[in-house]
Each structure stands twice: as C-alpha cells, then as structure tokens.
Design an enzyme around this catalytic site. Sequence first.
Site, short mmCIF file in Angstrom:
data_model
loop_
_atom_site.label_atom_id
_atom_site.label_comp_id
_atom_site.label_asym_id
_atom_site.label_seq_id
_atom_site.Cartn_x
_atom_site.Cartn_y
_atom_site.Cartn_z
N GLN A 112 0.84 -1.19 0.26
CA GLN A 112 -0.04 0.26 0.00
C GLN A 112 0.78 1.05 0.46
O GLN A 112 0.68 2.47 0.83
CB GLN A 112 -0.91 -0.18 1.41
CG GLN A 112 -1.74 -1.74 1.29
CD GLN A 112 -3.07 -1.45 2.21
OE1 GLN A 112 -2.74 -0.75 2.90
NE2 GLN A 112 -3.98 -1.71 1.53
N LEU A 209 3.09 -1.52 8.66
CA LEU A 209 2.58 -0.63 7.69
C LEU A 209 1.16 -0.12 8.16
O LEU A 209 0.73 1.07 7.44
CB LEU A 209 2.21 -1.36 6.50
CG LEU A 209 3.67 -1.59 5.53
CD1 LEU A 209 3.47 -2.67 4.32
CD2 LEU A 209 4.46 -0.39 5.48
N ASN A 241 2.41 4.10 8.37
CA ASN A 241 1.98 3.43 7.85
C ASN A 241 1.84 4.22 6.13
O ASN A 241 1.82 4.77 5.81
CB ASN A 241 0.83 3.21 8.01
CG ASN A 241 -0.15 4.34 8.49
OD1 ASN A 241 -0.67 4.61 7.07
ND2 ASN A 241 -0.70 5.59 8.98
N CYS A 242 1.67 2.36 5.26
CA CYS A 242 1.22 2.83 3.89
C CYS A 242 0.32 2.43 3.65
O CYS A 242 -0.28 2.01 2.77
CB CYS A 242 2.04 2.07 3.14
SG CYS A 242 3.83 3.46 2.65
N VAL A 243 -1.35 2.55 4.22
CA VAL A 243 -2.54 1.88 4.76
C VAL A 243 -2.89 2.72 3.61
O VAL A 243 -2.24 3.91 2.97
CB VAL A 243 -3.08 2.41 5.67
CG1 VAL A 243 -3.30 3.70 5.91
CG2 VAL A 243 -4.75 1.57 5.60
#
Lengths: 428, 351
Positions: A112, A209, A241-243
Amino acid sequence: MRLELGKIRIRSAAFGNETCIREGKLWIDKEGLVALLKEDPRVREVEVDLAKPGDKTRIIPVKDVIQPRVKVTGKGQGFPGLTTRMETVGDGRTHALENVAVVTTGRIVGFQEGIIDMWGPGAQYTPFSKTINVVVTIEPVEGLKEHQHEECVRLAGLKAGSYIGQAAREIEPDEIQVFELGTITGNAKKYPQLPKVVYIEMLISQGLLHDTYIYGVDSKKILPTLIHPNEILDGAVVSGNCVAACDKITTFQHLNNSVVLDLYKRHGKDLNFLGVILTNENVTLDGKLRACGYATNIAKMLGADGAIISEEGYGNPDTDLMMNCRLLEDAGIKTVLITDECAGRDGSSQSLADCVQQAKAIVTTGNVSALVVLPPAEKIIGRAEAIANLAGGYDGSLAADGRITCELNAIIGSTSEIGYHNVTTKLY
Amino acid sequence: MTEKKIRVVHYLNQFFGNIGGEDKAGQPPISKDGAVGPAMGLQQAMGDKGEVVGTVICGDNYFNENTAEAKKQILELIRKYSPDVVVAGPAFNAGRYGMACGETGKAVVQGLGIPVVSGMYNENPGVDASKLAVYIVPTADSAADMRNALPKMAALALKLGRGEDLGTPQEEGYIPQGRRVTVFSDRIGSTRAVEMLMKRFNGEPFETELPMPEFDRVEPAPPVKDMTKANIALVCTGGIMPAGNPDRIESASATKYGRYSIAGLDDFLPEDYETIHGGYDPVYANQDPDRILPLDVLRDMQKEGIIGKVHDYFYTTVGTGTSVANSMRFGQEIGKQLKEEGVDAVILTST
C-alpha cells in the site's frame, strides 16, 4: 499552550554546497543529507532527487511525505520520541518551509504505497503535486526484515525533514500563524453561547504498515487520549503506515491537519474547540468496543455538543467509525463523519462495509476505486513496475508506453479522510 | 461557424413504428431512413441542431423472445447510420417495450460505444435493467405524456451527441443511475465537515454527502447434522494464494477470486503459498499460511474422524477495499459452485 507557526515560502530549490534558504530559494547539501541518513547501518544506499510542480515526473512507490520544519523557541525538536529526545511540543515558535515536502521512496515494503504525478491529470488528485518535492530513495541493506525496513525508511524521512528544516531557523517568516486555545474551563466561561466541539481523529493501528505513532508510542497500544491540537500541529503524531495511499494520513498531513485548522478558524466565533481525542482502529471486537466507548466517554466528560470524526483507511475501520458515531449520537452529541467510499470501479456498489442509521451527516472524500489514467512520465523516480503490486493497481496497470491505469487508491492523499483535499463524489 | 448536426437513430417498437398492433409484435428488426412516428416529434424538438437519420423498428415479442439475435440485428442496422447518439422509446409503462429499449440501449453503449437516451415510467422493469448504461428520462405511465417526454429526451440526446458530460440527475432530469461519480468540490472535505456540523447546531437543513444504504440480513444456514460425514470447504478473503499469485488477483479492491486444488495437501507450506492481501501485516501469514486458512488443523480433524473430509478445492480472494457489489457476486458464484460440488459446510475466514 501557544504555538507560533512561521511560514517561509519557498519558490525554487536546487542542490548546493550547504543547506540554506536565500531569497526564497532552498539550497540542499545533498552529500550532507546522504551522510546523515547513512548513519543508520540499515541504510545501504540513498538517492536524493528534486521533483517540481509541472515536471513530467512520477514518484512511485511513495511511503511518506514530511514537511521540513525547525523548532526555533520552545521545547522539543523534530519528532520527539522517535527522532529526538522526548519532550512534549506545541508551545513556542516553529518555522516551516511552505511549498516543500520530503517524499520517501525505495523498494516496496508492502502493497500500500502510492503515486505522485507532478503534472497532468494525476496531479489534480494529490495535494503533493503542488509542493517542490525532495525525493529521498532509501535502499536498505540485504536481508532486512519487513518491520525493520519500514522503521528504517520512516525514520530516514523524518530525519531528512528536520535536516532541511534547519535552513529555516534564522529566516524571517512570510507569515506567522498563532494557535492558542486556552483552557477548557476558561473557554466554557468565555464562550457560554457557543457549541462545544471535539475532534475525534481515528488512527490506523493494525500492525506493520498500518501503525501510527504518538510521541513514539504505537497507537494500537493506547486507550483513546485527549491531546492539545497544538501538539498535533507541532510533530507529536507521525505516520508509520502505508495504508492505502489514497487515504493514509501522511506525516505532512498530521502536521497540517485540516480538521484541526478548520476548527481553529471558527474557534471563539462560531464554536468552542475543546481539543482532539486520538483514538485507534482495532482488529478485534473487544478492541473496538473499548476504544469507541472510551472515546465517547471522554467526549461526554468534556461536555461536547458535537464531534467531527475522521477515519483512516477503509473496510474494517468503517465498523469503528460507525460505532463511534452510534455511541456519540446516542449520548446526544451531534456528529459529522468524514470517510471515503469503496463503490467499485463503476461507482455502483454500496460504499461502506458497515453503517448505522445514526450516521446522517457524512462528508465523502471520494470513491477509492474510481479509475484514472495517468499518461507516460518523462522521468520516474522509484520503480514504475511497482504499480502491479500496489493497492489500486493490478496486473496490466502499466502499459508498454508507460501509461498507468489505476484506481484512486494508488494516489497519495487523493481521498484524504481528514478532508485535506477536494475530491468528493456525487450520486448520478 | 455552423455547428455540426448531431446524427440520431431512433429505436421504436412495432406500434410506435407504424407497423401495427399486437398482431405485428413478432416483427423482426427493420430500418427506415429518416424519422418515423415519435421520431418526427424528436426531430421537431431538436430543430436544426440534430437530424434523425434513421429509425429502427422491432416487434416487442420478437425482441423479448429472440433477445440475443435481435440485439445483433439491431446493432447492425444502427451501425450503418454511424449515429452520434441513439434514442429509444419512450416506453412509458409498457414492460416488454421498456425491456427492449433498455436492452437495446445497453447493447449499443457496450457494443458500439454510442450514448443512449430513453424515456420510461419509473416502475417500468426496463429502468432497473438498464439505468446504469442508459440515460432514462422519467415519464408518466402512458403515451399521453409523449409531448412532455420528447423535448427532454431531445435535449439530453443533443448534449450526449456533442460529447458533453452530463451533470447530476437532478440538474439534467434523468432517473438516478446509482453511480457514485468522482468530482472536485470547491472546498476541501474538512471545511465541508465543519460547515455541516454548524448547520446541525443551527437547526438548518443539511444534506449528507453519503446517504446510508440498506443492509441485507442473511439468515444463518441450519447446523450440519452429522459432522463426521460432512464435506467441509475452505473459503477466505485473506488473500492466501499459490505462490506467485497465478491468477493475478488484486492486493486490494479485488475484481476476481481464485479456486485451487488442495487434494492430497496436508498443510499450506510457506514456500508454496503466500498472502497477497494489502490490508494487514503479511509477515505472520507468510510464515505460516495456515494461520489464515487452517488446512493443517482440518486435516487432523479429518484423520481423527471429527469431520468427513476436506473439500478438494479452496476459494480465495482479497477483502480489503473490495466493493460490496463484487463481494456479493463472489459469494453467489462461489456458493453455487460449492453446492454443485457437494459441499456441506464452509469455514470462511477473513483477516
């Protein structure tokens, strides 16, 4: 608590022998920056590039975006609890570079991570096409495990932001904004006629993440907590995070949280801004019941008349959003929710994974599955082929000529659920 | 500068196409150059901005009894006029005619890429069948409304024929299609949220940007009578796939699912299976995919005689960001296949 935020407008940027600002131009000592980031033994290679608004440049996969800043007076430098000694922030003078952002990229950690297009149709979907981006590509040493890789890249971005921010220390700001709230009891006396509003900011907190840090504390381990909005504006909250890129709250957006800024604008005029409740998004039902109930109790103790609730992510957190809404409304606290939608590529699907009848006032920040076509770039910073694996991309997203067809999902900040951008949907 | 005249083909049934009544409902598709019947009213409403270059007529019974063939023939007749836009009906509350207008419209949009305008009464079954693809002007339930309907249809047809984007259903006067369309607001989301809250405080009317949907409730199936004889299937939305993700299922917002054999397999080994799910920490799932989909434990239970058997295939997709519409489709398709494959119960895991 009184925060003076001095804004220094940057008109152009280039690499030079020292990191400094002269007549609105930012000079960056690239070697100094690379050397600093390589102090972390987990970092093998660092590249630094510049991407300017209008350049036919694509940055992919983007992990985080950070605003360069420096604390001039008052406690706390950088991001206390993560990159610097622990002190609380939110008081004193901070200088921020306007129109500049540090963007981190490099080998993909998870699925993500996102895209920034600096020109063309993609640019209008992300607020970070309008900043001069100092793109830091971090390649870790071989064999580094995912959790370490994420932390290594996260810290490198924060350090790069502070490194460049140092250049603003002695510069006279173009504009100074003052954020001062007073006490809750004092304001209740001062503005007896104004409705009391609390901001409930939901932070993604679901593991690698999908974490957010408050003064270095992993937000999945907290009970909901009341925090002064100035602390958010001054570096207390950091994205880990890389939501999905479209609705993750980047560190840049935490520092410039648009709900906080909009509530401040009306404080003392139309409403009485009580403060911010930071809450988390749990993966267990007990966790959801605990966090939503606890956040509601704080709002009730504060005597809130109304609440803005913002979500981070979609799907599972829709249940936390709806539970917060139901509990607050049932306690007589009027809510407005900010969320995005998963309405499918043709926009005809039901949008949310959960709903309650109490949710009658919702702001939508767009359909994450809406398809966009991004023309070929002249320059790619990062790795174009990453799109096949990014959330919002798919096998075949990248055409032979470099054109990308993907969902808004993949574009950083496009459907920001703190309402940082202007994408929305209409029912046709 | 004179504007290019928009080329229009009008689709009618046998009655409005002046072929005849119910006795001629078996009429196969034909075309006539120029405007026939209501197409003349349409022509009048468009004035010199558009021209009905041809009228295609088909009997309602013929269409509904030979739909696939009829659509093919109609598309051929329409194609030869190279229209900019196609108008169908109005069908008012005539069900067979409405279905013919809607199905023809959908076929034209999908097959020829040409926009279509129709007119129908709200409850005509043709509305639900085609409103996502066809712009439908709401009409009264009988042909007495023809004079009202045609000018509205003409206005939409001209806009679409010129390649213009239509505004919202309220602005343009067509039946809402139920599509969430991405647009840009003049204010960012947070500003709109605070404004909406102020309206609530002040008791002013406000409009939510996302009305709450109605949720289905699914009745649980009756319990399995004898587990020792039951065939148990594994289904998951946690993204467990054979290594390399052979069917290229998306890591979020899935549009498809996979079906893979586990006949003779006792355990999901990390070198052979992985998660491609973009919505959770994959580290622990990749160390041992059984943590998401417990094949190993089920095999133990099979050996111990607690369950009859583990079904030879598992079904898998990704739940994160996947639209409810796609999820429902997956569920219906998978459920049907499981039933055909003789499965008695399913362990459905999410993440």
